[in-house]
Design a protein around this motif. Structure first.
Motif, short mmCIF file in Angstrom:
data_model
loop_
_atom_site.label_atom_id
_atom_site.label_comp_id
_atom_site.label_asym_id
_atom_site.label_seq_id
_atom_site.Cartn_x
_atom_site.Cartn_y
_atom_site.Cartn_z
N VAL A 694 -4.94 -0.53 3.33
CA VAL A 694 -5.25 -1.86 5.24
C VAL A 694 -4.46 -2.32 4.26
CG1 VAL A 694 -6.80 -3.57 5.79
CG2 VAL A 694 -7.63 -0.53 5.22
N VAL A 695 -4.50 -3.04 3.56
CA VAL A 695 -3.65 -4.45 3.41
C VAL A 695 -2.22 -4.22 3.87
CG1 VAL A 695 -2.54 -6.30 1.59
CG2 VAL A 695 -5.07 -6.00 1.35
N ASN A 696 -1.55 -2.88 4.00
CA ASN A 696 -0.20 -3.00 3.84
C ASN A 696 -0.01 -2.81 5.01
OD1 ASN A 696 0.98 -2.66 0.95
ND2 ASN A 696 0.33 -1.18 1.26
N ASN A 697 -1.00 -2.46 6.11
CA ASN A 697 -0.29 -1.76 7.42
C ASN A 697 -0.93 -2.82 8.91
OD1 ASN A 697 1.40 0.58 6.98
ND2 ASN A 697 -1.36 1.38 5.86
N CYS A 698 -2.26 -3.55 7.91
CA CYS A 698 -3.19 -4.37 9.26
C CYS A 698 -2.27 -5.21 10.25
CB CYS A 698 -4.22 -4.93 8.88
SG CYS A 698 -4.27 -5.80 7.48
N ASN A 699 -0.99 -5.77 9.46
CA ASN A 699 -0.44 -6.80 10.22
C ASN A 699 0.78 -6.48 10.28
OD1 ASN A 699 -0.44 -9.14 11.02
ND2 ASN A 699 0.36 -10.76 9.00
N PHE A 700 1.19 -5.38 10.67
CA PHE A 700 2.51 -3.92 10.70
C PHE A 700 3.76 -4.98 9.43
CE2 PHE A 700 0.51 -6.01 15.21
CZ PHE A 700 0.86 -4.51 15.80
N GLY A 701 2.65 -4.56 8.62
CA GLY A 701 3.65 -4.41 6.93
C GLY A 701 3.70 -5.97 6.47
N GLU A 702 3.64 -7.07 7.12
CA GLU A 702 3.48 -8.42 6.93
C GLU A 702 1.73 -8.45 5.95
OE1 GLU A 702 5.77 -10.26 6.66
OE2 GLU A 702 7.50 -8.53 7.34
N PRO A 703 2.22 -9.56 4.87
CA PRO A 703 1.01 -9.75 4.25
C PRO A 703 0.15 -10.80 5.41
CG PRO A 703 2.14 -10.99 2.97
CD PRO A 703 3.53 -10.46 4.31
N PRO A 704 -1.25 -9.96 5.10
CA PRO A 704 -2.38 -10.65 6.15
C PRO A 704 -3.28 -11.60 5.32
CG PRO A 704 -2.86 -8.31 5.28
CD PRO A 704 -2.01 -8.69 4.50
#
Length: 753
Positions: A694-704
């Protein structure tokens, strides 16, 4: 008429004194129906001196008229059989056993009549009638027991002296006391007897109410008498037979009267023992008078003179001391056991060993026990063995000799048994080329104890040429207490009889005792007496293995890989050969990826097949086969899977290091705790992996941010609180970096910067 001689001979086995009035009449009706004369009936009826009336048989004979349901000679035949008669068969060895024949050895022949030498008897040097009778009473009776005797007689039409009922009102102690006081005058004690007739005495004690069989209080003795051979020969044979004779009396005529200890508990046992006794005597040349079977029978009284000849005691306490000792001796001397052999006679010419039935495990003509718990699939394993013998194939990795086999089915109904054989054949993938080698004897609901089943089995199998007989399961034919060593030794001896008579291996199965079996030796797992494990030549024992979660996952992976490989072979074999490596065939995920590329049309509906494969794997149980062998060296344990309806040997070693259930030192409660901990670890690991994704993908690869994570879960239908997300951040090794806008980063990533 040949049959006439046969029926007259049979009447020797029927004592009219034992019969009711109607049974006596039935004998007469049967004789008339079969063409005999009234004289034949009358001669036989005279044996019952107490009830016989001259002329009565002839009067009744005329009243026997034809009827729609006549009494036939079969009535006499059955009566004779009930009294110990057996059809003579000089060529017994050449006939098949009858349905109810017992298998027993020995003809009880001790005396060689051609070589027996007579043994003389000697009249007492000093004639003392009181001493003679006193010795007789003291030897046979307790002082308080009532004694029956006869001094009064009557003469029949032929002038023969016959005894009356006599007296029975005094005890042995009373008679002995009076005899010691009579100054040699026996007549003053018993009453005067006719010197032409002599006197008689009953050898069993009475109840003081009469002299019939029902008045006998103790069935202690039987009379053995033969008046058709020399006195010396009678004496010699009785002694050679070691008969447990309490008193032997010379009758003053043509015979010796041996009062033999039979020590029966009741009348039924008395009849059986007397039949046995008379049978042994007859086989050894002593022509017994069958009229003497009666337990209230009269015998000649010692100390009496008849026609100038003395009736005297020849000897006391001859032969064995008891019935039990004599019976054991006569059985043992006719045991049909071979004589000891010298090893030097065979050292250079050893006999040929029996060929193997199961290579390295069992020889033909030997016995094998399979033991295991109820869920081991023992019956299926035995069916697999039947098929392996019939087809000459392998069973649990062992090569079997091809031949005919009989499967004795005691548990399943007929239809289920037949279906099982077909199901196992198909699961094994064997063509039914030699199913004619398999016979099935379905006995559910018709079983009898093993000692009765054995002769029936032998009779039906004698000419079939079976090399193996499989009995499944033995609890259906078990006789006696399975924890009793002597009773179970008798039970297992029946398997020896079957194996010996048929020359076939006998294979049977038994269940384990209750409780954990892992820490026990294979010989100690079978339920009941240790005889079960120590009697057979080969013991095959099945114990369940404790399959781990990791092994189960590994088996699921292998099954899915095998499923995909089979699909490739059916739908795209070229792709399998060109693009799928051996390493790829070991990974379910890799095989799935290949299948999606090469067989998209198959993958559209693959889930039901996968679920079926996984269900089959979860339904497996794992087993270890251990054994104890008498003829061969101990084999290495065989590990196998039982996947209904067949067993498959573990050739790749997946089960090699798995412990049997109950063998591990870890207690059951600790195992359960460890399983829960393992499951919790796995759940934590999967949640950590999910959060990382989830952390790696929820903000298009940027830190969420925390809100980005909450929004992601919300889009999947799962509502997560802000506090929960912040807990996960700490729990799974992340932190919130304020320097970059309160975004979630992994601690190690920040440290690298």
């Amino acid at each position: 008429m040949e049959h006439k001689l046969d029926l007259i001979a049979l009447l020797d086995y029927i004592d009219p004194a034992f019969l009711s009035y109607q049974e006596w009449v039935n004998v007469g009706m049967a004789l008339k129906y079969e063409g005999y004369t009234a004289s034949d009936w009358d001669d036989w009826s005279k044996r019952d001196g107490g009830r016989y009336h001259p002329g009565e048989c002839f009067k009744k004979w005329t009243s026997f008229e034809g009827t729609a349901n006549p009494v036939t000679g079969a009535t006499i035949t059955q009566m004779a059989k009930d009294n110990g008669w057996m059809p003579r068969s000089a060529d017994r060895e050449d006939r098949e056993l009858s349905w109810d024949d017992e298998i027993s050895g020995g003809d009880y022949v001790v005396v060689d009549r051609n070589w027996i030498e007579g043994k003389e008897i000697h009249e007492p040097a000093a004639w003392n009638p009181v001493q003679q009778l006193t010795t007789y009473l003291e030897t046979l009776f307790e002082s308080s027991e009532q004694v029956g005797y006869v001094v009064d007689t009557w003469q029949n039409d032929e002038g023969k002296y016959l005894p009356t009922k006599g007296a029975w009102d005094r005890t042995a102690g009373e008679l002995i006391q009076l005899l010691n006081q009579c100054d040699g005058d026996i007549g003053s004690v018993l009453g005067d007897y006719d010197p032409a007739a002599g006197a008689w005495i009953r050898f069993n004690p009475l109840d003081g109410k009469g002299v019939k069989n029902e008045n006998v209080s103790e069935f202690r003795y039987a009379l053995v008498e033969s008046d058709t051979m020399d006195i010396e020969k009678q004496n010699a044979i009785m002694r050679e037979l070691e008969l447990p004779i309490a008193v032997m009396v010379y009758s003053g005529g043509k015979s010796l009267h041996a009062i033999v200890r039979v020590e029966a508990a009741n009348y039924d046992e008395y009849r059986k023992r007397v039949d046995y006794l008379y049978n042994v005597c007859k086989k050894n040349g002593l022509n017994i008078d069958n009229q003497n079977r009666n337990p209230s029978r009269l015998s000649r009284m010692p100390g009496i003179e008849r026609n100038g000849k003395k009736q005297f005691i020849v000897d006391t306490n001859i032969g064995k001391t008891s019935w039990a000792e004599w019976h054991e001796w006569i059985e043992g001397i006719n045991d049909d056991l071979p004589d000891p052999e010298s090893l030097t006679d065979f050292w250079d010419n050893m006999p040929t060993l029996a060929p193997s039935l199961i290579e390295g495990v069992l020889r033909q003509g030997h016995k094998m026990l399979m033991a295991g718990p109820s869920k081991a699939g023992k019956s299926f394993a035995l069916i697999e063995l039947c098929i392996a013998i019939a087809e000459g194939s392998k069973w649990l990795g062992w090569q079997c000799t091809q031949g005919k086999v009989l499967y004795v089915n005691l548990e399943l109904d007929r239809a289920s048994a037949l279906h099982r054989f077909k199901d196992v054949y198909q699961a094994l993938g064997l063509p039914p080329q030699n199913i004619g080698n398999i016979d099935i004897w379905n006995l559910r609901g018709k079983t009898v104890p093993m000692d009765k089943l054995a002769p029936k089995l032998i009779r039906r199998s004698a000419k079939k040429g079976y090399i193996a007989v499989i009995i499944d399961p033995i609890y259906k034919v078990l006789t006696g207490d399975e924890n009793s060593a002597d009773q179970m030794a008798h039970f297992t001896n029946q398997f020896d009889k079957v194996a010996t008579e048929l020359g076939a291996s006998v294979i049977y199965c038994h269940h384990h005792s209750k409780g954990s079996q892992g820490n026990k030796k294979s010989m100690d797992r079978a339920s009941g007496s240790g005889v079960f494990a120590r009697d057979p030549d080969a013991l095959i024992d099945l114990v369940e293995l404790d399959v781990t979660e990791a092994l189960l996952k590994q088996e699921e992976n292998k099954a899915i890989c095998a499923m995909y490989k089979q699909l490739f072979q059916q739908h795209n074999p070229a792709y399998l050969q060109e693009h799928v490596s051996q390493d790829d065939e070991l990974s379910a995920k890799t095989m799935e990826d290949h299948a999606k590329r090469a067989m998209p049309q198959v993958m559209t509906n693959i889930m039901p097949t996968i679920e079926q494969v996984l269900k089959a794997v979860k339904g497996r149980s794992a087993w270890r086969v251990e054994g104890t062998l008498r003829e061969y060296a101990k084999f290495e344990p065989v590990n196998m899977w039982f996947q209904y309806p067949i067993h498959k040997v573990d050739d790749v070693g997946s089960l090699k290091d798995i412990d049997p259930e109950g063998e591990s030192s870890t207690p059951p409660w600790q195992k359960a705790t460890n399983k829960r901990k393992d499951r919790a670890k796995q759940e934590r690991r999967s949640k950590a992996e999910e959060f990382e994704e989830v952390v790696n993908n929820c903000n298009f690869g940027e830190p969420p941010t925390v809100l980005d994570v909450i929004a992601w879960y919300s889009s999947t239908g799962k509502e997560v609180a802000e506090r929960t997300v912040r807990d996960w951040v700490k729990k799974y090794g992340y932190e919130i970096d304020r320097s970059i806008g309160f975004r979630i980063v992994k601690k190690e990533d920040k440290e690298d910067e």
